[in-house]
Design an enzyme around this catalytic site. Structure first.
Site, PDB file in Angstrom:
ATOM      1  N   TRP A   1       1.089  -0.906  -0.221  1.00  0.00           N
ATOM      2  CA  TRP A   1      -0.325   0.082   0.298  1.00  0.00           C
ATOM      3  C   TRP A   1       0.982   1.372   0.390  1.00  0.00           C
ATOM      4  O   TRP A   1       1.020   2.591  -0.655  1.00  0.00           O
ATOM      5  CB  TRP A   1      -0.855  -0.080   1.150  1.00  0.00           C
ATOM      6  CG  TRP A   1      -2.195   1.534   1.570  1.00  0.00           C
ATOM      7  CD1 TRP A   1      -1.800   2.043   0.502  1.00  0.00           C
ATOM      8  CD2 TRP A   1      -2.902   1.411   2.412  1.00  0.00           C
ATOM      9  NE1 TRP A   1      -3.438   2.695   0.557  1.00  0.00           N
ATOM     10  CE2 TRP A   1      -3.442   2.366   1.864  1.00  0.00           C
ATOM     11  CE3 TRP A   1      -3.047   1.131   3.190  1.00  0.00           C
ATOM     12  CZ2 TRP A   1      -4.498   3.270   2.424  1.00  0.00           C
ATOM     13  CZ3 TRP A   1      -3.939   1.467   4.019  1.00  0.00           C
ATOM     14  CH2 TRP A   1      -4.950   3.075   3.945  1.00  0.00           C
TER      15      TRP A   1
ATOM     16  N   TYR B   1      -4.870   0.872  -4.042  1.00  0.00           N
ATOM     17  CA  TYR B   1      -3.695   1.775  -3.687  1.00  0.00           C
ATOM     18  C   TYR B   1      -2.900   2.171  -4.989  1.00  0.00           C
ATOM     19  O   TYR B   1      -1.950   1.748  -5.629  1.00  0.00           O
ATOM     20  CB  TYR B   1      -2.766   0.827  -3.098  1.00  0.00           C
ATOM     21  CG  TYR B   1      -3.067  -0.759  -1.928  1.00  0.00           C
ATOM     22  CD1 TYR B   1      -3.882  -0.134  -1.216  1.00  0.00           C
ATOM     23  CD2 TYR B   1      -2.561  -1.395  -2.023  1.00  0.00           C
ATOM     24  CE1 TYR B   1      -5.054  -0.776  -0.137  1.00  0.00           C
ATOM     25  CE2 TYR B   1      -3.327  -2.316  -1.144  1.00  0.00           C
ATOM     26  CZ  TYR B   1      -3.964  -2.499  -0.676  1.00  0.00           C
ATOM     27  OH  TYR B   1      -4.768  -2.950   0.727  1.00  0.00           O
TER      28      TYR B   1
ATOM     29  N   GLN C   1      -8.841 -12.053   5.713  1.00  0.00           N
ATOM     30  CA  GLN C   1      -7.565 -10.610   5.515  1.00  0.00           C
ATOM     31  C   GLN C   1      -7.930  -9.561   6.548  1.00  0.00           C
ATOM     32  O   GLN C   1      -8.870  -8.771   6.249  1.00  0.00           O
ATOM     33  CB  GLN C   1      -6.799 -10.185   3.962  1.00  0.00           C
ATOM     34  CG  GLN C   1      -5.852  -8.417   4.432  1.00  0.00           C
ATOM     35  CD  GLN C   1      -5.075  -8.413   3.366  1.00  0.00           C
ATOM     36  OE1 GLN C   1      -5.058  -7.550   3.074  1.00  0.00           O
ATOM     37  NE2 GLN C   1      -5.136  -8.995   2.194  1.00  0.00           N
TER      38      GLN C   1
ATOM     39  N   SER D   1       0.379  -5.820  10.564  1.00  0.00           N
ATOM     40  CA  SER D   1       1.245  -6.491  11.184  1.00  0.00           C
ATOM     41  C   SER D   1       2.171  -5.272  12.283  1.00  0.00           C
ATOM     42  O   SER D   1       2.539  -6.123  13.752  1.00  0.00           O
ATOM     43  CB  SER D   1       1.697  -7.388  11.204  1.00  0.00           C
ATOM     44  OG  SER D   1       1.109  -7.662   9.623  1.00  0.00           O
ATOM     45  N   LEU D   2       2.760  -4.807  12.119  1.00  0.00           N
ATOM     46  CA  LEU D   2       3.860  -3.630  12.992  1.00  0.00           C
ATOM     47  C   LEU D   2       3.310  -2.549  13.346  1.00  0.00           C
ATOM     48  O   LEU D   2       3.987  -1.486  13.430  1.00  0.00           O
ATOM     49  CB  LEU D   2       4.817  -3.196  11.560  1.00  0.00           C
ATOM     50  CG  LEU D   2       6.060  -2.959  12.009  1.00  0.00           C
ATOM     51  CD1 LEU D   2       6.767  -3.916  13.411  1.00  0.00           C
ATOM     52  CD2 LEU D   2       7.118  -2.956  10.818  1.00  0.00           C
TER      53      LEU D   2
ATOM     54  N   LYS E   1      10.983   2.850  16.783  1.00  0.00           N
ATOM     55  CA  LYS E   1      11.845   3.877  15.816  1.00  0.00           C
ATOM     56  C   LYS E   1      11.118   5.384  15.978  1.00  0.00           C
ATOM     57  O   LYS E   1      11.750   6.145  15.549  1.00  0.00           O
ATOM     58  CB  LYS E   1      12.559   3.350  14.026  1.00  0.00           C
ATOM     59  CG  LYS E   1      10.311   3.494  13.221  1.00  0.00           C
ATOM     60  CD  LYS E   1      11.198   3.514  12.249  1.00  0.00           C
ATOM     61  CE  LYS E   1      10.002   4.235  11.305  1.00  0.00           C
ATOM     62  NZ  LYS E   1      10.310   2.859   9.878  1.00  0.00           N
TER      63      LYS E   1
ATOM     64  N   ARG F   1       9.122  -0.240   2.616  1.00  0.00           N
ATOM     65  CA  ARG F   1       9.263   1.046   1.997  1.00  0.00           C
ATOM     66  C   ARG F   1      10.132   1.244   0.907  1.00  0.00           C
ATOM     67  O   ARG F   1      10.293   1.393  -0.473  1.00  0.00           O
ATOM     68  CB  ARG F   1       8.989   2.366   2.200  1.00  0.00           C
ATOM     69  CG  ARG F   1       8.272   2.825   3.216  1.00  0.00           C
ATOM     70  CD  ARG F   1       8.946   3.419   3.378  1.00  0.00           C
ATOM     71  NE  ARG F   1       7.611   4.621   4.236  1.00  0.00           N
ATOM     72  CZ  ARG F   1       5.802   5.800   3.557  1.00  0.00           C
ATOM     73  NH1 ARG F   1       6.524   5.819   2.485  1.00  0.00           N
ATOM     74  NH2 ARG F   1       4.941   6.099   4.354  1.00  0.00           N
TER      75      ARG F   1
HETATM   76  N1  LIG Z   1      -7.436  -5.519   2.960  1.00  0.00           N
HETATM   77  C1  LIG Z   1      -7.404  -4.188   4.140  1.00  0.00           C
HETATM   78  O1  LIG Z   1      -8.095  -3.280   3.788  1.00  0.00           O
HETATM   79  C2  LIG Z   1      -6.092  -3.358   4.240  1.00  0.00           C
HETATM   80  C3  LIG Z   1      -6.142  -2.542   4.784  1.00  0.00           C
HETATM   81  C4  LIG Z   1      -4.506  -2.013   5.130  1.00  0.00           C
HETATM   82  C5  LIG Z   1      -3.381  -2.616   5.118  1.00  0.00           C
HETATM   83  N2  LIG Z   1      -3.591  -4.026   3.656  1.00  0.00           N
HETATM   84  C6  LIG Z   1      -2.626  -4.477   3.207  1.00  0.00           C
HETATM   85  O2  LIG Z   1      -1.479  -5.009   4.431  1.00  0.00           O
HETATM   86  C7  LIG Z   1      -0.567  -4.276   4.381  1.00  0.00           C
HETATM   87  C8  LIG Z   1       0.231  -4.225   5.484  1.00  0.00           C
HETATM   88  O3  LIG Z   1      -0.762  -3.121   6.634  1.00  0.00           O
HETATM   89  P1  LIG Z   1      -0.112  -1.625   6.300  1.00  0.00           P
HETATM   90  O4  LIG Z   1       1.442  -1.600   5.214  1.00  0.00           O
HETATM   91  O5  LIG Z   1      -0.882  -0.321   6.291  1.00  0.00           O
HETATM   92  O6  LIG Z   1       1.095  -1.376   8.099  1.00  0.00           O
HETATM   93  P2  LIG Z   1       2.516  -2.260   8.465  1.00  0.00           P
HETATM   94  O7  LIG Z   1       2.749  -3.190   7.944  1.00  0.00           O
HETATM   95  O8  LIG Z   1       2.075  -2.269  10.341  1.00  0.00           O
HETATM   96  O9  LIG Z   1       2.874  -0.838   8.589  1.00  0.00           O
HETATM   97  C9  LIG Z   1       3.811  -0.877   7.574  1.00  0.00           C
HETATM   98  C10 LIG Z   1       4.808   0.388   7.526  1.00  0.00           C
HETATM   99  O10 LIG Z   1       5.757   0.518   8.834  1.00  0.00           O
HETATM  100  C11 LIG Z   1       7.190   0.871   8.360  1.00  0.00           C
HETATM  101  N3  LIG Z   1       8.273  -0.722   8.550  1.00  0.00           N
HETATM  102  C12 LIG Z   1       7.825  -1.517   7.676  1.00  0.00           C
HETATM  103  N4  LIG Z   1       8.974  -2.264   7.825  1.00  0.00           N
HETATM  104  C13 LIG Z   1       9.806  -1.577   8.942  1.00  0.00           C
HETATM  105  C14 LIG Z   1      11.474  -2.567   9.897  1.00  0.00           C
HETATM  106  N5  LIG Z   1      11.410  -3.567   9.351  1.00  0.00           N
HETATM  107  N6  LIG Z   1      11.663  -0.933   9.989  1.00  0.00           N
HETATM  108  C15 LIG Z   1      11.013  -0.095  10.634  1.00  0.00           C
HETATM  109  N7  LIG Z   1       9.674   0.690  10.076  1.00  0.00           N
HETATM  110  C16 LIG Z   1       9.608  -0.811   9.364  1.00  0.00           C
HETATM  111  C17 LIG Z   1       7.307   1.265   6.539  1.00  0.00           C
HETATM  112  O11 LIG Z   1       6.669   2.665   7.202  1.00  0.00           O
HETATM  113  P3  LIG Z   1       7.982   3.732   7.767  1.00  0.00           P
HETATM  114  O12 LIG Z   1       9.383   3.810   7.311  1.00  0.00           O
HETATM  115  O13 LIG Z   1       7.135   5.402   6.409  1.00  0.00           O
HETATM  116  O14 LIG Z   1       7.174   3.891   9.086  1.00  0.00           O
HETATM  117  C18 LIG Z   1       5.754   0.366   6.274  1.00  0.00           C
HETATM  118  O15 LIG Z   1       5.376   1.701   5.266  1.00  0.00           O
HETATM  119  C19 LIG Z   1      -0.496  -3.447   2.991  1.00  0.00           C
HETATM  120  O16 LIG Z   1       0.654  -2.791   3.068  1.00  0.00           O
HETATM  121  C20 LIG Z   1      -1.621  -3.495   2.492  1.00  0.00           C
HETATM  122  O17 LIG Z   1      -0.965  -4.582   1.619  1.00  0.00           O
HETATM  123  C21 LIG Z   1      -4.708  -4.543   3.784  1.00  0.00           C
END
Ligand SMILES: NC(=O)c1ccc[n+]([C@@H]2O[C@H](COP(=O)([O-])OP(=O)(O)OC[C@H]3O[C@@H](n4cnc5c(N)ncnc54)[C@H](OP(=O)(O)O)[C@@H]3O)[C@@H](O)[C@H]2O)c1
Length: 316
Positions: A21, A57, A173, A203-204, A212, A280
């Protein structure tokens, strides 16, 4: 990389999936396309086989970048995309009308550069379109070989029951993390009983569980994650910092990043097939993938749950 079977399908998914996303250039601020492609490729090189995207997205832009990243590397990958959310500028519009679905899938296949989508997920239910209209269209596309398996996202148990009458639903999901526990009340046991896989998002905790972020962090222009992930508000943020002390202690014991503990806590749960983590850049993708090579003990899972009870539940 640890793999789990996705529900009753024949797909074996890596316990960590790449979320795409944030790389779409909307809702998460600007992103660097070349770096986004490298991030996906790095995740694949380090053993991730599940890549999750959606037409919603960036109005198809995330799918285009995934298509670029997987060109020449398609074998063995589980390409998961979605249907049912259209974009009108910054607006998300639910639409599961048959005519729209037929257009959406062809656009997704073209952007991704694949003949068949491995996991096609209904992104959200559309209150304006009955499943009796939507499901025959999806059956037709399944019979045409345009997707291998059907999943849902953000569905209630009742809605899953309704759509399951038409076609096998292999996965749900939803939002699940150490901070977001609603799913444990009944959806998680329901999916386990039904033999469906769960793929988690957030998840994160949108990055907060990496440890961080500092208090009052100002996100870059266009990064709107605070609007849909409520972890950066003052009191909540403070409670999360307390919880993070336990995650940090466990991470230090293994010499791993804090993010690994948060990600592993998710996929360690029975019923969870894969924890999606949005990336990212290359470094994040590589680091996250490495969390699929070691496991938390049950004692550590309990320690985390105790910290959650003490600092997060108490603070709510
Ligand atoms: N089905 C649905 O309705 C729905 C809704 C939401 C998301 N999704 C899917 O689920 C995926 C994951 O959820 P999400 O991206 O919303 O949230 P997330 O995985 O909890 O957080 C992702 C963010 O955490 C940071 N990050 C990732 N790896 C890291 C690391 N190793 N160390 C430090 N920071 C890190 C990055 O942003 P920064 O570096 O900018 O902090 C990244 O954009 C989405 O990309 C999408 O594919 C689905």
């Amino acid at each position: 990389m640890k793999l789990k079977t996705l529900g009753t399908s024949d797909l074996k998914a890596s316990v960590i999936g790449i979320g795409t996303w944030a790389i779409a250039g909307d809702y998460w601020g600007e992103s660097d396309d070349a770096e986004s492609v490298k991030a996906i490729q790095a995740g694949i090189d380090f053993g991730i086989n599940l890549i999750d995207t959606a037409p919603a997205y960036g109005d198809g832009y995330s799918e285009e970048l995934v298509g670029k990243a997987i060109k020449g590397r398609r074998d063995g990958l589980i390409i998961a995309t979605k249907v049912g959310i259209l974009r009108d500028g910054q607006e998300f519009i639910n639409c599961l009308k048959p005519e729209s679905i037929y257009k959406e899938i062809d656009n997704s296949l073209r952007r991704l550069g694949v003949d068949c989508i491995d996991l096609y997920q209904i992104h959200w239910p559309d209150p304006a379109t009955p499943f009796e209209d939507t499901m025959p269209a999806l059956i037709k596309l399944y019979e045409q070989g345009k997707f291998r398996c059907l999943g849902v996202s953000n569905f209630s148990e009742e809605q899953i029951e309704q759509v399951s009458k038409y076609l096998k639903i292999v996965s749900q999901q939803l939002s699940y993390s150490i901070l977001e526990r609603e799913t444990e009340k009944s959806m998680l046991p329901y999916c386990i009983k039904k033999g469906m896989g769960i793929i988690t998002y957030g998840s994160l905790g949108a990055g907060v569980l990496s440890g961080k972020y500092k208090k009052d962090h100002q996100f870059k222009a266009g990064d709107r994650r605070k609007e849909f992930y409520p972890y950066f508000e003052n009191d909540r943020f403070d409670c999360i910092q307390e919880l993070l002390k336990t995650l940090r202690m466990i991470a230090e014991k293994y010499g791993k990043p804090v993010s690994h503990v948060a990600i592993n806590w998710v996929w360690k749960h029975e019923g969870v097939t894969s924890a999606l983590v949005g990336v990212r850049n290359r470094q994040q993708a590589e680091e996250n993938a490495k969390a699929g090579y070691w496991e938390l003990s049950m004692e550590e899972m309990d320690l985390i749950d105790n910290a959650y009870q003490k600092y997060i539940l108490k603070g709510e």
